[in-house]
Design an enzyme around this catalytic site. Structure first.
Site, PDB file in Angstrom:
ATOM      1  N   ASP A 298      34.815  -3.771  20.720  1.00  0.00           N
ATOM      2  CA  ASP A 298      34.241  -3.016  19.619  1.00  0.00           C
ATOM      3  C   ASP A 298      34.356  -3.807  18.311  1.00  0.00           C
ATOM      4  O   ASP A 298      35.341  -4.513  18.080  1.00  0.00           O
ATOM      5  CB  ASP A 298      34.989  -1.680  19.503  1.00  0.00           C
ATOM      6  CG  ASP A 298      34.257  -0.666  18.649  1.00  0.00           C
ATOM      7  OD1 ASP A 298      33.021  -0.635  18.688  1.00  0.00           O
ATOM      8  OD2 ASP A 298      34.937   0.104  17.950  1.00  0.00           O
ATOM      9  N   GLU A 345      30.057  -6.054  20.967  1.00  0.00           N
ATOM     10  CA  GLU A 345      29.438  -4.938  20.246  1.00  0.00           C
ATOM     11  C   GLU A 345      28.958  -5.496  18.910  1.00  0.00           C
ATOM     12  O   GLU A 345      29.745  -5.677  17.981  1.00  0.00           O
ATOM     13  CB  GLU A 345      30.443  -3.805  20.062  1.00  0.00           C
ATOM     14  CG  GLU A 345      29.844  -2.534  19.464  1.00  0.00           C
ATOM     15  CD  GLU A 345      29.822  -2.558  17.942  1.00  0.00           C
ATOM     16  OE1 GLU A 345      28.725  -2.747  17.377  1.00  0.00           O
ATOM     17  OE2 GLU A 345      30.884  -2.394  17.325  1.00  0.00           O
ATOM     18  N   ASP A 395      28.911   7.315  20.649  1.00  0.00           N
ATOM     19  CA  ASP A 395      28.886   7.723  19.236  1.00  0.00           C
ATOM     20  C   ASP A 395      27.550   8.334  18.826  1.00  0.00           C
ATOM     21  O   ASP A 395      27.426   8.841  17.703  1.00  0.00           O
ATOM     22  CB  ASP A 395      29.187   6.523  18.327  1.00  0.00           C
ATOM     23  CG  ASP A 395      30.672   6.202  18.256  1.00  0.00           C
ATOM     24  OD1 ASP A 395      31.492   7.104  18.498  1.00  0.00           O
ATOM     25  OD2 ASP A 395      31.017   5.044  17.963  1.00  0.00           O
TER      26      ASP A 395
END
Length: 506
Positions: A298, A345, A395
């Site tokens: 991430d 990401e 998300d």
């Protein structure tokens, strides 16, 4: 990345069905792997597996090495003779459609401690030997510190470690020695529960790999200040002698937020990591890849440059860009561990240096169609082969919720209408089938891997959303139930996968 064109599903372990209040890594997870095979899906992506704390977010774990005890399969403990059916009735009475963490955690924690207390007198000699091997592999590296951390955190009213008694903040050797003597049983219990998690996970991974299913994990770039890692190794962070950070992580103001985002995680001491040859990162990635076949990191752009905000700042506006470790960290990891099964990401505002860092190590990036579809001039042909293409992520709202607009949607009616027009033009589909149309669009791209959240496969609305960033409460709770994943749904998914040339046999 798996060979050839593949399709997958994003579903966190907590969202699996099952009788005991939360998704678990036993029978329900094994059954889901069988369902995946029937659907021709060959990659299972899920969220970080670490133990969660306040807010229940898997992205703020109490340890980057430990497993989430709440995922331990109760049915397996019954089979091992560590629990009786009659003892789990309170757990079995919890909701099945969502996770009620406030009710779940105290009940399941008590049952896990009860099972741990019976472990060494109830299990077979081979399991005891395996437990001793587990201690030999992990006790000195992280397990013992994790056990001490959890005991001290509980004894200090669950407060963060910089607020503990001074001798424990500073890890006074004499104080820790007394704690180890006085709390030997509690320490042993925590270690046994961790062993049970990793024993069950090892069986799950073997089961997945035997059936051609790739496990795709997730790793936050930052660790939480309130974690065993930060307490045991404050030298890896920019914190003072009392554990207080000088600067914290976030992102600068952008289109989505005038003040930026103030995450609050302590920043790494990059110079220390470089001097140590990035040993901590090597151990972290090794531990992660021991559990999964691929890992998404991430906020990948933080390796090239990260937004540093003074710890006393009220918003992220006051931050500045600082250089990250760049390629040196991945060179060190590659030299130690070999090829890097990492997905970057790389969402948001990504600069050419970040793209070069990603490409220098041949890491796949990400495309999220919910983000891309409204970009002027975007075409599905823009999605490159070395990437993972998503309809949405954990998300995002579900595709149906995003398309129609949920009650708490921050977009105007005009913006939602423009989104709908763009989606229909991109997919050539219709309003009634927008979720499958967007999945087919992702499958049609050149991306080696295309993934949709389980909610999109099931055609669910905003009520099934996993997480709404920037909010507390109500997140990470959704679960699907067995009755939703019907034979017709499985057959339809298999047909989409096969038609796109993404079936494992292709």
């Amino acid at each position: 990345m798996p060979r050839g064109r593949r399709a997958g599903v994003c579903l966190h372990l907590t969202s699996l069905p099952g009788p005991y209040g939360i998704g678990e890594i036993g029978a329900a997870a094994h059954d889901f792997i069988d369902r995946m095979a029937a659907m021709e899906l060959s990659v299972w992506q899920f969220l970080p597996l670490g133990p969660t704390a306040y807010g229940d977010s898997p992205y703020q774990p109490l340890s980057t090495f430990a497993g989430n005890e709440m995922l331990v399969d109760i049915g397996d403990l019954i089979d091992l003779g560590l629990l009786a059916d009659t003892e789990v009735s309170e757990l079995a009475a919890l909701p099945k459609k969502f996770v009620d963490y406030g009710s779940l955690i105290p009940v399941k924690s008590r049952l896990l401690q009860l099972a741990a207390g019976r472990f060494e007198t109830s299990v077979a000699p081979g399991i005891l030997e395996d437990f001793r091997d587990f201690l030999g592999r992990h006790d000195e590296e992280w397990l013992h510190d994790y056990a001490l951390f959890r005991i001290l955190k509980t004894d200090h009213g669950e407060r963060p470690w910089p607020e503990w008694r001074s001798e424990f903040v500073h890890r006074d050797a004499a104080a820790l020695a007394i704690l180890e003597l006085d709390e030997a049983d509690r320490i042993r219990s925590i270690k046994i529960i961790q062993y049970l998690f990793f024993r069950q996970w090892s069986r799950l991974r073997d089961y997945a790999n035997e059936r051609g299913i790739t496990l795709f994990g997730d790793m936050p770039i930052y660790i939480a200040l309130d974690s065993a890692d930060a307490w045991a190794h404050p030298e890896i962070l920019r914190v003072d002698e009392h554990g207080r950070p000088s600067h914290v992580a976030g992102v600068p103001p952008d289109y989505f937020s005038a003040d930026g985002q103030l995450w609050g995680n302590p920043l790494y001491d990059c110079e220390h990591h470089a001097q140590q040859g990035f040993d901590w990162w090597i151990e972290r990635l090794k531990a992660t890849t021991d559990l999964v076949d691929i890992v998404r990191i991430d906020h990948f752009r933080g390796f090239e440059a990260y937004w540093s905000v003074p710890a006393d700042a009220e918003t992220a506006r006051d931050g500045t860009w600082e250089p990250g470790p760049n390629g040196a960290i991945f060179t060190a990891v590659q030299d130690a561990l070999g090829s890097l099964p990492i997905v970057a990401e790389d969402l948001g505002v990504i600069t050419p240096p970040v793209e070069r860092l990603r490409d220098d190590f041949a890491m796949p990036g990400m495309h999220v169609l919910q983000f891309d579809v409204c970009d002027p001039g975007f075409e599905l042909s823009d999605v490159v082969e070395n990437s993972v293409c998503y309809t949405g992520t954990h998300d995002n709202d579900t595709t149906i919720g995003w398309f129609h607009g949920s009650p708490d949607d921050i977009r105007s009616a005009e913006e939602i209408e423009l989104t709908q027009k763009a989606v229909l033009e991109l997919t050539g589909g219709c309003t009634e089938t927008v979720h499958t149309d967007l999945i087919k669009a992702a499958f049609s791209t050149e991306a080696r891997l295309a993934i949709a959240p389980m909610q999109d496969y099931l055609g669910l609305g905003s009520e099934a959303r996993t997480n709404t960033p920037g909010t507390l409460g109500g997140n990470w709770r959704w679960r699907y139930i067995d009755a939703e994943l019907t034979r017709d749904v499985c057959d339809n998914i298999a047909s989409m996968v096969s038609a796109s040339g993404r079936a494992p046999a292709d």
